[in-house]
Design an enzyme around this catalytic site. Sequence first.
Site, mmCIF file in Angstrom:
data_model
loop_
_atom_site.group_PDB
_atom_site.id
_atom_site.type_symbol
_atom_site.label_atom_id
_atom_site.label_comp_id
_atom_site.label_asym_id
_atom_site.label_seq_id
_atom_site.Cartn_x
_atom_site.Cartn_y
_atom_site.Cartn_z
ATOM 1 N N GLU A 376 35.161 31.579 22.938
ATOM 2 C CA GLU A 376 35.443 31.021 21.613
ATOM 3 C C GLU A 376 35.634 29.505 21.691
ATOM 4 O OE1 GLU A 376 38.178 32.861 18.933
ATOM 5 O OE2 GLU A 376 37.657 34.892 19.555
ATOM 6 N N ASP A 528 35.985 38.441 27.633
ATOM 7 C CA ASP A 528 36.780 39.127 26.620
ATOM 8 C C ASP A 528 35.884 40.266 26.147
ATOM 9 O OD1 ASP A 528 37.994 40.126 24.387
ATOM 10 O OD2 ASP A 528 38.277 38.204 23.379
ATOM 11 N N ASN A 530 36.740 42.779 24.386
ATOM 12 C CA ASN A 530 37.241 43.434 23.175
ATOM 13 C C ASN A 530 37.354 44.943 23.385
ATOM 14 O OD1 ASN A 530 38.016 41.767 20.916
ATOM 15 N ND2 ASN A 530 35.915 40.976 20.935
#
Length: 644
Positions: A376, A528, A530
Amino acid sequence: MTGFLKRAVLSIIIPRPVRLKFQRKTSPTESSWLSPVASVLLRPRPRAILNMERVNVRCVEEQDEAMSIAFVYEDMNLCLQRDKNEQLERSLNRIRSSILKKSKIIGKRSNKKLKQDQTQSGENHKDLLLVSLCNSFGKEVDLSSTNSEAWQFGSVLNVGSFKYSVHRNSPTVTNLSLPRCAVISCPVFPRVSFEFAEDAEYVWYRGCPADPSTIVKSTEEVEDDSKVLKKKRREDTSENSTNANEPSVSHWEKVSTEKVYVPSKMDDGFLLKLDCTPKSSSDIGVTAKCFLKNPVRSASTFPFEKRQSFTAKVTPPNSLRVVSYNILADLYADSDFARDVLFSYCPPDILHIDYREQLLLKEIRGYNGDLICLQETGKRLFENSLVPTLKSQGLEGLICYKHLQPEGEAIFYRTSKLRFIESHDIVLSQAFQADGLYDYLRKAVSNNEGMLKRITSRSSVVQVAVFEEIANPSRKICVANTHLYFHPRAGHVRLIQTAIITHHLEHLKKIYKEQHGCDNLAVIFCCDLNSTPGAGAFELVSTGSVAKYAADWYSSGKEEFCGGLAISHSLKLNRCYSSAKYTNYVSGFQGVLDYIFYDHQYLDVEQEVPLPEHSDVVQHTALPSQVFPSDHLALVSDLKWKDA
């Protein structure tokens, strides 16, 4: 003068214009014509004239046909866009008419400088303003010359009695701003861009605000007054631009000449000012200024500073410190939904990127990583802040943006330890559709149109970079960095995305073995996912396989069920932080989503930097907060080569 001639003067259509007729009532006998020869001529003079105002000319030959002429006259900012091939005569006429137009806007206000020009120009009549351009020897430039030919460095523009030295393609600051706020001990990076500059000089100042009411509270005392904060959000966020008015400060004290400034306790409650002077080998540009309008804030100890006691030194030659960190892109934090729903417990000014950025830089710098994988990562944060601050610590950065998104994954590597070889980034949805490596995945997914559409519409990428150790080039590392699709009912999508990544890494290992004779390419996978431990994506990475009837295939119900598929890979990956209870902590979810996987054939874990204490995490309800810049926690682990 006849009425026709008066109109001709006002319309600036005189064949050889050298003066300006201003709007006032006169008798025809009050005005007379002057030939171009009667213009104010300059004596021969040195090329450099001290204390002369500047006219900045931008004329780039290989770009469009327009050029700009910019200067300040009587507090009026003039910037004309003219054609490069236009005759000089027309441009001087336009300068003259622009001054007239702006003078009319001023209206009834006294025009003292203009009156002075009229008096000192040698005219017997006060309604004339002379405008001419002379070369560096004082000779008037031929009015039939093109703008591109006429406006040369060292020429002099005469406007009445005032002279302006011409600076062509001078080093220029095109943008300069500071964050909304600054926090003690956190680095403040100016957001700056240049044109025609090779370098720049920076000077920082601090000053005590004249109005004590402007002093803001410390990070522990910030109150969430929703009405005030919503009003602030509607205000112009570029309050620190170079055009902003200087704040009321009695005295500015010089404190630094570095590009980056780290406020100390002595700056608590003070304002900051930055002067930036662009330079090239042949010229020095105009100094741009910007101001920090909110006084420097004090802050308590940040929890990540405790972790940095384990990373105070750079790792020794046979070790690598790996950092994996989802830093919460401004794209996802700067919205009403984020402020009012996702992170409603976090004051909006703390959630703002201007505040979080400074904490992020302080935190990431303090880990002294050799390989830093960020998820991100916003474009502006990467270019304006992360690259310069980490470069000062000896790290270079690579970025891979998500498909059609202004954020993505970034890898920074220590150049004294690692040599970058090449990148193998892919957009997962594009590789899925076009690469023959994934034929069997496409065939299975094609059984369900809904699932196929869901997978092919995702923007997720995997950033892959191959490095070799400088001290031991036989050691090569393949670093992968990704952030998978977030939706809670998309486990089946994440399974396919994970399969694409693991097959891609397998394929690279095969290529390096067959084409480069490298059969020991070590994989480090930061991500990541998720996905929590036990979910399909995690199981596929950590165990090497997932069953045909794994629960994740049913995560979106019958509408997107493809019938299931058994997937496997040959990578030998272990996980750091196997005992972590969470890496993401928000009001609606707490769990492990972030991972560092390493190739246990070649690497061992030497150190896992302890995660923050739970009491610190919940001190301000959840993440992010006044002392945590992201909703995720950074994973920091030292890996050691087994052959050392």
